[in-house]
Design a protein around this motif. Sequence first.
Motif, PDB file in Angstrom:
ATOM      1  N   ASP A   1       4.986  -7.291   1.424  1.00 58.95           N
ATOM      2  CA  ASP A   1       5.194  -8.571   0.865  1.00 58.95           C
ATOM      3  C   ASP A   1       6.295  -8.557  -0.277  1.00 58.95           C
ATOM      4  O   ASP A   1       5.966  -9.282  -1.323  1.00 58.95           O
ATOM      5  N   GLY A   2       7.120  -7.245  -0.298  1.00 55.49           N
ATOM      6  CA  GLY A   2       7.936  -6.947  -1.406  1.00 55.49           C
ATOM      7  C   GLY A   2       7.334  -6.153  -2.344  1.00 55.49           C
ATOM      8  O   GLY A   2       8.129  -6.045  -3.606  1.00 55.49           O
ATOM      9  N   LYS A   3       6.047  -6.178  -2.624  1.00 53.59           N
ATOM     10  CA  LYS A   3       5.410  -5.225  -3.612  1.00 53.59           C
ATOM     11  C   LYS A   3       5.376  -3.909  -3.199  1.00 53.59           C
ATOM     12  O   LYS A   3       4.553  -3.618  -2.358  1.00 53.59           O
ATOM     13  N   ALA A   4       5.438  -3.004  -4.089  1.00 52.61           N
ATOM     14  CA  ALA A   4       5.501  -1.552  -3.997  1.00 52.61           C
ATOM     15  C   ALA A   4       4.101  -0.985  -3.617  1.00 52.61           C
ATOM     16  O   ALA A   4       3.091  -1.453  -4.417  1.00 52.61           O
ATOM     17  N   LEU A   5       3.799  -0.331  -2.653  1.00 54.07           N
ATOM     18  CA  LEU A   5       2.571   0.006  -2.380  1.00 54.07           C
ATOM     19  C   LEU A   5       2.703   1.612  -2.623  1.00 54.07           C
ATOM     20  O   LEU A   5       3.481   2.618  -1.929  1.00 54.07           O
ATOM     21  N   ASP A   6       2.092   2.362  -3.643  1.00 52.88           N
ATOM     22  CA  ASP A   6       1.918   3.619  -4.221  1.00 52.88           C
ATOM     23  C   ASP A   6       1.465   4.561  -3.230  1.00 52.88           C
ATOM     24  O   ASP A   6       0.240   4.746  -3.237  1.00 52.88           O
ATOM     25  N   VAL A   7       2.247   5.277  -2.298  1.00 52.79           N
ATOM     26  CA  VAL A   7       1.602   6.286  -1.460  1.00 52.79           C
ATOM     27  C   VAL A   7       1.867   7.674  -1.842  1.00 52.79           C
ATOM     28  O   VAL A   7       1.502   8.493  -1.160  1.00 52.79           O
ATOM     29  N   GLY A   8       2.395   7.959  -3.143  1.00 55.09           N
ATOM     30  CA  GLY A   8       2.731   9.399  -3.628  1.00 55.09           C
ATOM     31  C   GLY A   8       3.907   9.852  -3.106  1.00 55.09           C
ATOM     32  O   GLY A   8       4.418   9.470  -1.831  1.00 55.09           O
ATOM     33  N   PRO A   9       4.135  11.141  -3.400  1.00 56.58           N
ATOM     34  CA  PRO A   9       5.376  12.048  -2.825  1.00 56.58           C
ATOM     35  C   PRO A   9       5.234  12.528  -1.596  1.00 56.58           C
ATOM     36  O   PRO A   9       6.037  13.169  -0.980  1.00 56.58           O
ATOM     37  N   ASP A  10       3.979  12.880  -1.296  1.00 55.46           N
ATOM     38  CA  ASP A  10       3.661  13.792  -0.132  1.00 55.46           C
ATOM     39  C   ASP A  10       2.909  13.037   0.867  1.00 55.46           C
ATOM     40  O   ASP A  10       2.122  13.807   1.632  1.00 55.46           O
ATOM     41  N   CYS A  11       3.280  11.750   1.150  1.00 62.45           N
ATOM     42  CA  CYS A  11       2.461  11.097   2.389  1.00 62.45           C
ATOM     43  C   CYS A  11       3.143  11.297   3.824  1.00 62.45           C
ATOM     44  O   CYS A  11       4.355  10.821   4.080  1.00 62.45           O
ATOM     45  N   ARG A  12       2.354  11.932   4.531  1.00 62.64           N
ATOM     46  CA  ARG A  12       3.084  12.484   5.928  1.00 62.64           C
ATOM     47  C   ARG A  12       1.876  12.646   6.748  1.00 62.64           C
ATOM     48  O   ARG A  12       0.468  13.028   6.364  1.00 62.64           O
ATOM     49  N   THR A  13       1.964  12.775   8.007  1.00 65.82           N
ATOM     50  CA  THR A  13       1.021  13.132   8.889  1.00 65.82           C
ATOM     51  C   THR A  13       0.422  14.616   8.720  1.00 65.82           C
ATOM     52  O   THR A  13       1.064  15.637   8.183  1.00 65.82           O
ATOM     53  N   ALA A  14      -0.713  14.823   8.863  1.00 70.84           N
ATOM     54  CA  ALA A  14      -1.529  15.904   8.498  1.00 70.84           C
ATOM     55  C   ALA A  14      -0.951  17.187   9.535  1.00 70.84           C
ATOM     56  O   ALA A  14      -1.043  18.357   9.095  1.00 70.84           O
ATOM     57  N   GLN A  15      -0.741  16.759  10.572  1.00 66.08           N
ATOM     58  CA  GLN A  15      -0.183  17.815  11.742  1.00 66.08           C
ATOM     59  C   GLN A  15       1.005  17.316  12.017  1.00 66.08           C
ATOM     60  O   GLN A  15       1.390  16.184  12.085  1.00 66.08           O
TER      61      GLN A  15
ATOM     62  N   GLY B   1      -1.439   7.658  -4.289  1.00 62.74           N
ATOM     63  CA  GLY B   1      -0.952   7.126  -5.598  1.00 62.74           C
ATOM     64  C   GLY B   1      -1.872   7.013  -6.465  1.00 62.74           C
ATOM     65  O   GLY B   1      -2.470   7.826  -7.115  1.00 62.74           O
ATOM     66  N   ARG B   2      -2.206   5.748  -6.828  1.00 62.29           N
ATOM     67  CA  ARG B   2      -3.081   5.128  -7.407  1.00 62.29           C
ATOM     68  C   ARG B   2      -4.484   5.495  -6.888  1.00 62.29           C
ATOM     69  O   ARG B   2      -5.545   5.607  -7.473  1.00 62.29           O
ATOM     70  N   GLU B   3      -4.462   5.190  -5.587  1.00 63.90           N
ATOM     71  CA  GLU B   3      -5.524   5.672  -4.759  1.00 63.90           C
ATOM     72  C   GLU B   3      -5.279   6.182  -3.397  1.00 63.90           C
ATOM     73  O   GLU B   3      -3.932   6.162  -3.031  1.00 63.90           O
ATOM     74  N   ASP B   4      -6.070   6.898  -2.692  1.00 62.62           N
ATOM     75  CA  ASP B   4      -5.804   7.580  -1.508  1.00 62.62           C
ATOM     76  C   ASP B   4      -5.560   6.479  -0.259  1.00 62.62           C
ATOM     77  O   ASP B   4      -6.742   5.867   0.045  1.00 62.62           O
ATOM     78  N   LEU B   5      -4.330   6.367   0.204  1.00 59.58           N
ATOM     79  CA  LEU B   5      -4.186   5.235   1.265  1.00 59.58           C
ATOM     80  C   LEU B   5      -4.093   5.951   2.481  1.00 59.58           C
ATOM     81  O   LEU B   5      -3.798   5.363   3.694  1.00 59.58           O
ATOM     82  N   SER B   6      -4.306   7.254   2.779  1.00 59.32           N
ATOM     83  CA  SER B   6      -4.159   8.002   4.113  1.00 59.32           C
ATOM     84  C   SER B   6      -4.989   7.400   5.193  1.00 59.32           C
ATOM     85  O   SER B   6      -4.238   7.103   6.402  1.00 59.32           O
ATOM     86  N   ARG B   7      -6.124   6.865   4.913  1.00 60.01           N
ATOM     87  CA  ARG B   7      -7.051   6.184   6.102  1.00 60.01           C
ATOM     88  C   ARG B   7      -6.312   4.925   6.408  1.00 60.01           C
ATOM     89  O   ARG B   7      -6.411   4.578   7.718  1.00 60.01           O
ATOM     90  N   LEU B   8      -5.890   4.172   5.589  1.00 59.65           N
ATOM     91  CA  LEU B   8      -5.322   3.020   5.896  1.00 59.65           C
ATOM     92  C   LEU B   8      -4.154   3.123   6.868  1.00 59.65           C
ATOM     93  O   LEU B   8      -3.693   2.372   7.779  1.00 59.65           O
ATOM     94  N   LEU B   9      -3.118   3.947   6.487  1.00 61.97           N
ATOM     95  CA  LEU B   9      -1.932   4.334   7.048  1.00 61.97           C
ATOM     96  C   LEU B   9      -2.213   4.583   8.622  1.00 61.97           C
ATOM     97  O   LEU B   9      -1.509   4.663   9.280  1.00 61.97           O
ATOM     98  N   THR B  10      -3.482   5.663   8.468  1.00 61.89           N
ATOM     99  CA  THR B  10      -3.672   6.284   9.812  1.00 61.89           C
ATOM    100  C   THR B  10      -3.926   5.057  10.744  1.00 61.89           C
ATOM    101  O   THR B  10      -3.834   5.138  11.862  1.00 61.89           O
ATOM    102  N   GLY B  11      -4.929   4.237  10.099  1.00 64.56           N
ATOM    103  CA  GLY B  11      -5.310   3.021  11.146  1.00 64.56           C
ATOM    104  C   GLY B  11      -4.107   2.043  11.427  1.00 64.56           C
ATOM    105  O   GLY B  11      -4.359   1.402  12.762  1.00 64.56           O
ATOM    106  N   LEU B  12      -3.207   2.111  10.656  1.00 66.08           N
ATOM    107  CA  LEU B  12      -2.084   1.078  11.005  1.00 66.08           C
ATOM    108  C   LEU B  12      -0.994   1.589  12.061  1.00 66.08           C
ATOM    109  O   LEU B  12      -0.575   1.010  12.846  1.00 66.08           O
TER     110      LEU B  12
END
Length: 242
Positions: free
Chosen positions: A158-172, A207-218
């Motif tokens: 919704d136009g607001k930055a979601l801090d995923v950090g610089p190394d957000c990618r698939t684990a494999q 970033g501020r928190e670990d969003l890996s599980r959220l993005l995996t689910g999405l």
Amino acid sequence: MLTRFSLPLVLVGVAFSLGAAEAAPNEDAPPAQPQAATQIPFGFTLGDARQPTTSHVAKLGSDIAFPPGTFDGNLGGLTSTVPITGKLAIPPADGYFVAFRFMGTTGRVEIVPDGDAAGTATVKTGKDTNCKATQTNICADTDVTAKVFIKLSNVKVDGKALDVGPDCRTAQPAAVNIKALVPISLPAPPVKVTSTFTTPAFAGCTGREDLSRLLTGLVSGPGNTFVSNLTLRCFSSGCKPA
């Protein structure tokens, strides 16, 4: 003193010794070098105005269209079935998604190769027979797999930055397998290629928190597609080795 009977025996012995020395391997000689494998360079462009390189994200029901990319590599010969390797390069793209069916989300998607793509190519000939589909004199049935990481950055909800950090990618890495009859002689029209792949789970989205599980689910899961037009740019002469 050598008798007239012993002299021939001595000469035979000397001859035998010399012959054995010549037959024995020379320990000081360098080992024979194996012949270099045939490497015929080629270059394809990925994506065009008619069919850009597009990935469909099954869970989000959204498409990501990437700018034109390249696939440059080497073919291991022009007879029968030979190895094929290549380097995949696709520029990053900005995508729009609707998360949870109501949240507009944007993000930058980057395809990061995990080494070279590799596979086999069965070379065929005959513009009016085996290569009729490519309209060329020489073509190849290819079976190539590219392993790629999918990286996310600059995510906004919704136009607001979601801090995923610089190394957000698939684990494999995701394995994108492409089977297609492609031209290996010029001039050649583009060939549409498609592949279905599974997006692995995400990791490192901190970033501020670990969003890996959220993005995996999405995002992560099976049934995603890769579609592109492959256009032969060069083959053999005029190509630089990849």
